[in-house]
Scaffold this active site. Structure first.
Site, PDB file in Angstrom:
ATOM      1  N   ASP A 100       0.885  -1.167   0.000  1.00  0.00           N
ATOM      2  CA  ASP A 100       0.000   0.000   0.000  1.00  0.00           C
ATOM      3  C   ASP A 100       0.922   1.216   0.000  1.00  0.00           C
ATOM      4  OD1 ASP A 100      -2.249   1.700   0.246  1.00  0.00           O
ATOM      5  OD2 ASP A 100      -2.020   1.731   2.419  1.00  0.00           O
TER       6      ASP A 100
ATOM      7  N   GLU B 215      -1.129  -1.227  -5.176  1.00  0.00           N
ATOM      8  CA  GLU B 215      -2.287  -0.419  -5.584  1.00  0.00           C
ATOM      9  C   GLU B 215      -1.915   0.485  -6.752  1.00  0.00           C
ATOM     10  OE1 GLU B 215      -3.998   1.975  -2.495  1.00  0.00           O
ATOM     11  OE2 GLU B 215      -4.941   0.265  -1.526  1.00  0.00           O
TER      12      GLU B 215
ATOM     13  N   ASP C 273      -2.605   0.872   7.011  1.00  0.00           N
ATOM     14  CA  ASP C 273      -1.769   0.725   5.818  1.00  0.00           C
ATOM     15  C   ASP C 273      -1.318  -0.721   5.623  1.00  0.00           C
ATOM     16  OD1 ASP C 273      -1.533   3.642   5.016  1.00  0.00           O
ATOM     17  OD2 ASP C 273      -0.868   3.711   7.094  1.00  0.00           O
TER      18      ASP C 273
END
Length: 172
Positions: A12, A71, A143
């Site tokens: 992330d 991501e 996170d």
């Protein structure tokens, strides 16, 4: 169904906090390995990117994943934030270049939908599902949970793809 065992590193990305999570897929079963954050708050922007890159290189060296899932960049209201996120993603992706790791990307909505069932899930919902799906004793940071969710998203997509490939091979 034949399974290929894999170790998956989820990322992330963030220019100040980057989450990571590692899971193993062994004989079709998911096992939590580790997760955490890379705190790159101090220093100028280039120093923070270097820290992200070097930290992920160390994680790769220690845990030897075969897959990295990260991501995609999504459009922020603030273009400067989107650019910084893009740089953090690049620093993370470049950390794989010395290793034989395949890199896969999913949007935040795809990741949330794969883990929670809705692309509009909150961070708390993602954390809850990570704890539930992996039977964790504690709750990972937001996170780290997002990073684990990215790894699980890849795993879910792989299971579906394997099923589709089996159906296609039977029809031939």
């Amino acid at each position: 169904m034949k399974y290929n065992d894999e170790r998956i590193l989820g990322i992330d990305p963030g220019s100040r906090i980057t989450g990571f999570g590692i899971i193993d897929i062994v004989e079709g079963k998911t096992k939590y390995i580790t997760s955490g954050i890379i705190n790159s708050i101090k220093g100028d922007f280039i120093e923070r990117l270097k820290l992200i890159n070097e930290s992920i290189q160390k994680i790769i060296e220690e845990y030897k994943p075969s897959i990295m899932v990260i991501e995609n960049v999504f459009v922020h209201k603030n273009p400067s934030s989107a650019l910084k996120l893009g740089h953090a993603r690049a620093a993370a992706i470049c950390a794989t270049f010395k290793s034989d790791i395949s890199v896969h990307e999913f949007s935040p909505r795809e990741i949330k939908k794969a883990v929670v069932g809705t692309g509009a899930a909150t961070k708390e919902q993602v954390q809850h599902m990570i704890v539930s799906l992996l039977s964790l004793d504690g709750v990972p940071s937001e996170d780290a949970a997002d990073a684990i969710a990215a790894a699980l998203c890849y795993s879910n997509h792989r299971v579906v793809q394997n099923s589709l490939n089996q159906i296609a091979s039977k029809e031939l």
